[in-house]
Design a protein around this motif. Structure first.
Motif, short mmCIF file in Angstrom:
data_model
loop_
_atom_site.label_atom_id
_atom_site.label_comp_id
_atom_site.label_asym_id
_atom_site.label_seq_id
_atom_site.Cartn_x
_atom_site.Cartn_y
_atom_site.Cartn_z
N GLU A 1 0.83 -1.20 0.00
CA GLU A 1 0.00 0.00 0.00
C GLU A 1 0.86 1.25 0.00
N LEU A 2 1.99 1.19 0.71
CA LEU A 2 2.90 2.34 0.74
C LEU A 2 3.42 2.64 -0.66
N LEU A 3 3.74 1.62 -1.42
CA LEU A 3 4.24 1.81 -2.78
C LEU A 3 3.14 2.31 -3.72
N ARG A 4 1.94 1.74 -3.58
CA ARG A 4 0.84 2.20 -4.44
C ARG A 4 0.52 3.67 -4.19
N ALA A 5 0.69 4.10 -2.95
CA ALA A 5 0.34 5.47 -2.60
C ALA A 5 1.46 6.47 -2.88
N ALA A 6 2.61 5.98 -3.34
CA ALA A 6 3.74 6.87 -3.61
C ALA A 6 3.46 7.75 -4.82
N PRO A 7 4.06 8.95 -4.89
CA PRO A 7 3.85 9.84 -6.04
C PRO A 7 4.35 9.20 -7.33
N ALA A 8 3.70 9.53 -8.43
CA ALA A 8 4.11 9.01 -9.73
C ALA A 8 5.56 9.40 -10.01
N GLY A 9 6.35 8.43 -10.41
CA GLY A 9 7.74 8.70 -10.75
C GLY A 9 8.72 8.51 -9.62
N SER A 10 8.23 8.41 -8.38
CA SER A 10 9.15 8.30 -7.25
C SER A 10 9.71 6.89 -7.07
#
Length: 292
Positions: free
Chosen positions: A80-89
């Motif tokens: 979930e942490l990865l899915r919620a990360a900003p695009a490109g990060s």
């Protein structure tokens, strides 16, 4: 970061590190100081602006998520942490801390360890592929404005509670913080900042742990209701529903707050606050906590 990358000596350091810049993203202190909504958005914005700065400088990067075991300290599921990360990060590399209290849960049994690794690698692969194909989910402007309003209003509610006269004494009276301070294990050891006092002097891990032991779960939900009420009043419920359905960061925030509300137990909290407390403080429990 831009200033640092402009230092010749630091460029030599990066060259020795194969042009890979690691940046640590913290969650705990922000939650204690600003509440869950403002802290989460601040971490999200930090990832975005750092990624942009490093991309413009053509430097490789790895975001190192320094998270605790509990939700208020960034301890949501790693996928979930990865899915919620900003695009490109997401850069194709995953680095994060795993706290002692969650190691056994996620890796203590072989089946659990395999499942945890599968979730992490699967989400990392899909997120990296989306970035490279240019199809990563971008936040809408209207969603971003609503999230900023939620963060600002929730922080006001949170700070008004922390700065209320007698609140620190109330915290020490209704939680076992005095016992936690004497624990000599791991992250629970007392580490006061020089010159700090009151809530600011309480280490973030101990702060969250103490509220969880009294079942108030305060760091996981308090102030969120004020933020969402303000955004709903000015932006409309449909916009918030759209953000929940179309922006992974927003959905993760709402789900985590909901989980913390479910874990809060006002009957136990009432038992912890049944005796007289400093300066007339009293907790008036209801069947469910109010996020105001």
């Amino acid at each position: 970061m831009r200033s640092l990358l402009g230092v010749p000596a630091y460029q030599q350091h990066l060259a020795a590190r194969k042009r890979l810049q690691t940046v640590l993203i913290g969650y705990s202190e922000g939650n204690r100081d600003s509440g869950i909504c403002a802290a989460r958005l601040a971490a999200y914005r930090a990832q975005h602006v750092l990624t942009v700065a490093l991309h413009q400088a053509r430097e490789g990067h790895v975001l190192f998520h320094s998270r605790g075991g509990s939700i208020p300290r960034g301890g949501t599921r790693i996928d979930e942490l990865l899915r919620a990360a900003p695009a490109g990060s997401v850069s194709g590399v995953l680095r994060f801390t795993e706290q002692g209290e969650s190691v056994a849960q996620n890796f203590g049994l072989r089946a659990n360890a395999m499942r945890s690794l599968e979730r992490a690698f699967n989400t990392l692969a899909l997120a990296t592929l989306a970035v490279r194909r240019g199809v990563a989910v971008q936040e809408g402007t209207a969603f971003a404005v609503a999230a900023a309003q939620i963060a600002a209003q929730s922080r006001i509610a949170w700070r008004s509670l922390l700065e209320r006269p007698g609140f620190y004494d109330f915290f020490r009276a209704v939680t076992p913080i005095d016992v936690i301070e004497r624990m000599r294990i791991g992250a629970q050891r007392r580490r006061e900042a020089p010159g700090a006092s009151g809530v600011a002097a309480v280490p973030a891990p101990a702060w969250v742990y103490a509220w969880s032991q009294s079942r108030h779960m305060l760091p996981g939900w308090y102030g969120a209701g004020s933020g969402f009420a303000a955004a709903r009043s000015e932006r409309g419920l449909e916009l918030l529903r759209g953000a929940y359905g179309g922006w992974p960061f927003f959905r993760s925030l709402v789900d985590d707050i909901e989980a913390m509300l479910a874990r809060a137990d006002m009957e136990i909290a009432a038992a912890m606050t049944s005796s007289p407390h400093p300066r007339g403080w009293a907790w008036r429990p209801t069947s469910a906590p109010s996020t105001r």
